[in-house]
Scaffold this active site. Structure first.
Site, PDB file in Angstrom:
ATOM      1  N   ASP A   1       8.792   1.808 -17.276  1.00 48.42           N
ATOM      2  CA  ASP A   1       7.635   0.929 -17.066  1.00 48.42           C
ATOM      3  C   ASP A   1       7.328   0.279 -18.416  1.00 48.42           C
ATOM      4  O   ASP A   1       6.623   0.836 -19.249  1.00 48.42           O
ATOM      5  CB  ASP A   1       6.450   1.760 -16.545  1.00 48.42           C
ATOM      6  CG  ASP A   1       5.299   0.881 -16.057  1.00 48.42           C
ATOM      7  OD1 ASP A   1       5.400  -0.352 -16.172  1.00 48.42           O
ATOM      8  OD2 ASP A   1       4.307   1.446 -15.558  1.00 48.42           O
TER       9      ASP A   1
ATOM     10  N   GLN B   1      -6.306  -2.522  -9.073  1.00 48.18           N
ATOM     11  CA  GLN B   1      -5.121  -2.696  -9.937  1.00 48.18           C
ATOM     12  C   GLN B   1      -4.390  -3.973  -9.534  1.00 48.18           C
ATOM     13  O   GLN B   1      -4.200  -4.250  -8.353  1.00 48.18           O
ATOM     14  CB  GLN B   1      -4.213  -1.465  -9.759  1.00 48.18           C
ATOM     15  CG  GLN B   1      -2.752  -1.686 -10.017  1.00 48.18           C
ATOM     16  CD  GLN B   1      -2.156  -0.696 -11.018  1.00 48.18           C
ATOM     17  OE1 GLN B   1      -2.791  -0.294 -11.984  1.00 48.18           O
ATOM     18  NE2 GLN B   1      -0.924  -0.305 -10.780  1.00 48.18           N
TER      19      GLN B   1
ATOM     20  N   GLU C   1       9.786  -8.443 -13.666  1.00 48.23           N
ATOM     21  CA  GLU C   1       8.579  -9.186 -13.321  1.00 48.23           C
ATOM     22  C   GLU C   1       8.212 -10.160 -14.437  1.00 48.23           C
ATOM     23  O   GLU C   1       7.884  -9.746 -15.549  1.00 48.23           O
ATOM     24  CB  GLU C   1       7.423  -8.199 -13.097  1.00 48.23           C
ATOM     25  CG  GLU C   1       7.802  -7.019 -12.212  1.00 48.23           C
ATOM     26  CD  GLU C   1       6.867  -5.810 -12.367  1.00 48.23           C
ATOM     27  OE1 GLU C   1       5.710  -5.989 -12.804  1.00 48.23           O
ATOM     28  OE2 GLU C   1       7.293  -4.695 -12.058  1.00 48.23           O
TER      29      GLU C   1
ATOM     30  N   ARG D   1       4.369  -3.307  -0.355  1.00 48.89           N
ATOM     31  CA  ARG D   1       5.255  -2.635  -1.315  1.00 48.89           C
ATOM     32  C   ARG D   1       6.643  -3.254  -1.283  1.00 48.89           C
ATOM     33  O   ARG D   1       7.541  -2.823  -0.562  1.00 48.89           O
ATOM     34  CB  ARG D   1       5.319  -1.136  -0.985  1.00 48.89           C
ATOM     35  CG  ARG D   1       6.261  -0.344  -1.868  1.00 48.89           C
ATOM     36  CD  ARG D   1       5.824  -0.284  -3.305  1.00 48.89           C
ATOM     37  NE  ARG D   1       4.573   0.459  -3.468  1.00 48.89           N
ATOM     38  CZ  ARG D   1       3.767   0.305  -4.530  1.00 48.89           C
ATOM     39  NH1 ARG D   1       4.077  -0.538  -5.514  1.00 48.89           N
ATOM     40  NH2 ARG D   1       2.645   0.996  -4.610  1.00 48.89           N
TER      41      ARG D   1
ATOM     42  N   HIS E   1       5.629 -10.199  -9.253  1.00 50.37           N
ATOM     43  CA  HIS E   1       6.091  -8.801  -9.270  1.00 50.37           C
ATOM     44  C   HIS E   1       7.359  -8.658  -8.408  1.00 50.37           C
ATOM     45  O   HIS E   1       7.331  -8.065  -7.323  1.00 50.37           O
ATOM     46  CB  HIS E   1       4.960  -7.932  -8.732  1.00 50.37           C
ATOM     47  CG  HIS E   1       5.029  -6.491  -9.075  1.00 50.37           C
ATOM     48  ND1 HIS E   1       6.104  -5.700  -8.743  1.00 50.37           N
ATOM     49  CD2 HIS E   1       4.147  -5.684  -9.707  1.00 50.37           C
ATOM     50  CE1 HIS E   1       5.853  -4.465  -9.161  1.00 50.37           C
ATOM     51  NE2 HIS E   1       4.684  -4.436  -9.748  1.00 50.37           N
TER      52      HIS E   1
ATOM     53  N   ARG F   1      -3.000 -10.394  -4.503  1.00 43.41           N
ATOM     54  CA  ARG F   1      -1.953  -9.806  -3.647  1.00 43.41           C
ATOM     55  C   ARG F   1      -2.538  -9.184  -2.375  1.00 43.41           C
ATOM     56  O   ARG F   1      -1.783  -8.767  -1.495  1.00 43.41           O
ATOM     57  CB  ARG F   1      -1.105  -8.799  -4.422  1.00 43.41           C
ATOM     58  CG  ARG F   1      -1.849  -7.556  -4.901  1.00 43.41           C
ATOM     59  CD  ARG F   1      -0.897  -6.567  -5.566  1.00 43.41           C
ATOM     60  NE  ARG F   1      -1.588  -5.371  -6.005  1.00 43.41           N
ATOM     61  CZ  ARG F   1      -0.990  -4.238  -6.308  1.00 43.41           C
ATOM     62  NH1 ARG F   1       0.329  -4.134  -6.231  1.00 43.41           N
ATOM     63  NH2 ARG F   1      -1.671  -3.184  -6.702  1.00 43.41           N
TER      64      ARG F   1
HETATM   65  C1  BG6 Z   1       4.164  -2.509 -12.453  1.00 43.50           C
HETATM   66  C2  BG6 Z   1       3.352  -1.764 -13.473  1.00 43.50           C
HETATM   67  O1  BG6 Z   1       4.088  -3.868 -12.686  1.00 43.50           O
HETATM   68  O2  BG6 Z   1       3.620  -2.228 -11.158  1.00 43.50           O
HETATM   69  C3  BG6 Z   1       3.355  -0.275 -13.156  1.00 43.50           C
HETATM   70  O3  BG6 Z   1       3.865  -1.997 -14.771  1.00 43.50           O
HETATM   71  C4  BG6 Z   1       2.873  -0.035 -11.747  1.00 43.50           C
HETATM   72  O4  BG6 Z   1       2.543   0.415 -14.097  1.00 43.50           O
HETATM   73  C5  BG6 Z   1       3.702  -0.877 -10.791  1.00 43.50           C
HETATM   74  O5  BG6 Z   1       3.005   1.341 -11.447  1.00 43.50           O
HETATM   75  C6  BG6 Z   1       3.278  -0.741  -9.334  1.00 43.50           C
HETATM   76  O6  BG6 Z   1       1.911  -0.983  -9.188  1.00 43.50           O
HETATM   77  P1  BG6 Z   1       1.224  -0.824  -7.791  1.00 43.50           P
HETATM   78  O7  BG6 Z   1      -0.238  -1.083  -8.020  1.00 43.50           O
HETATM   79  O8  BG6 Z   1       1.848  -1.836  -6.874  1.00 43.50           O
HETATM   80  O9  BG6 Z   1       1.506   0.577  -7.320  1.00 43.50           O
END
Ligand code: BG6
Length: 279
Positions: free
Chosen positions: A195, A73, A254, A55, A150, A78
């Site tokens: 977002d 997701q 990003e 994170r 990101h 990553r």
């Molecule tokens: C962003 C997305 O790039 O990443 C968001 O647009 C998302 O929708 C955020 O909540 C964080 O994603 P994650 O999977 O790291 O919690």
């Protein structure tokens, strides 16, 4: 070996207070310190278990941005262990470059049945940090992907941070059900859960921390979109790996190729890059 045991360090010889640290889990950049000042945000609650995505810093999103029907997701890059292809080396001007790579294996092919190689070249200079991202199709059939860097920028206080360069653009608002809007204000100041996917963005964006006077210029190539994200209070509290009170101290800007998938032909290479410069 500790969970952070095999960190890759790029350190400027002439200034040991300027360095980049990269975790092989996801090739995630977890620090960019410039003259002793950390410019990236990593949550105090970030988990370094070599499983969960880290994170903060700069996670690499591939082969899918957002929710994915075939896997996790933001894809598997990553959360995969990358190889160090070239250890950090300084050139004659003192700029330090390291190269990491990721190739398909049984785990990636079980989700996404293609042969590929990602090559990620990181270069640290006095006032800038560059990332070149390459995707090679090693299969005998084309594949589609989306990708993004990101980047979590550290902010003294997000409401005192200007994001400049996105005025007059159209954006898809993921907070408002994916509707498209036109950006009016430039600079943008984030004061709520944001977002958004900005489309057809210019190749230069500024992130200006007005509290401490630091401005970082993001320059990019072949990443048409910019995603702007801050979870704000409620969504931050709902995340297990994000401190409840940390959201004022970050903004994600990003650079990505995410609006439409890129189709890569067999034997071809996609290349995109971003450079962050303290100006
Ligand atoms: C962003 C997305 O790039 O990443 C968001 O647009 C998302 O929708 C955020 O909540 C964080 O994603 P994650 O999977 O790291 O919690």
């Amino acid at each position: 070996m500790s969970e952070k045991g095999d960190i890759i360090n790029l350190t400027l010889n002439r200034d040991s207070n300027t360095f980049v640290r990269v975790h092989p889990h996801g090739a995630t950049v977890i620090a960019w310190q410039w003259k002793g000042k950390e410019l990236l945000f990593v949550s105090k609650q970030a988990v370094f278990d070599n499983k969960k995505a880290i994170r903060g810093g700069i996670p690499v999103v591939f082969p899918n941005f957002g929710p994915w029907e075939l896997g996790p997701q933001h894809g598997f890059a990553r959360t995969s262990k990358w190889k160090v292809e070239k250890e950090p080396v300084a050139d004659k001007d003192g700029n330090v470059t390291a190269v990491l790579s990721l190739e398909d294996d049984d785990i990636t092919r079980a989700l996404w049945d293609y042969r590929f190689k990602l090559t990620y070249t990181l270069t640290l200079s006095e006032d800038s940090f560059g990332m070149k991202f390459q995707v090679e199709n090693k299969d005998n059939k084309p594949f589609d992907f989306t990708c993004l860097l990101h980047t979590y920028f550290r902010t003294s206080d997000v409401v005192k941070t200007d994001v400049l360069g996105l005025g007059n653009l159209q954006y898809i608002d993921k907070v408002k059900g994916g509707q498209t809007f036109q950006q009016v204000d430039d600079p943008i100041i984030v004061e709520e859960n944001v977002d958004r996917i900005y489309l057809n963005t210019p190749n230069e964006i500024l992130i200006k921390d007005k509290e401490d006077g630091t401005t970082v210029k993001l320059t990019k190539d072949n990443f048409p979109e910019i995603v702007l994200w801050n979870p704000w209070k409620e969504k931050a509290a709902a995340m297990g790996d994000f401190g409840d009170e940390e959201y004022p101290n970050m903004i994600c800007v990003e650079a990505g190729y995410v609006h439409k998938p890129y189709t890569l032909q067999p034997g071809s290479v996609f290349e995109a890059s971003q450079t962050l410069t303290v100006v």
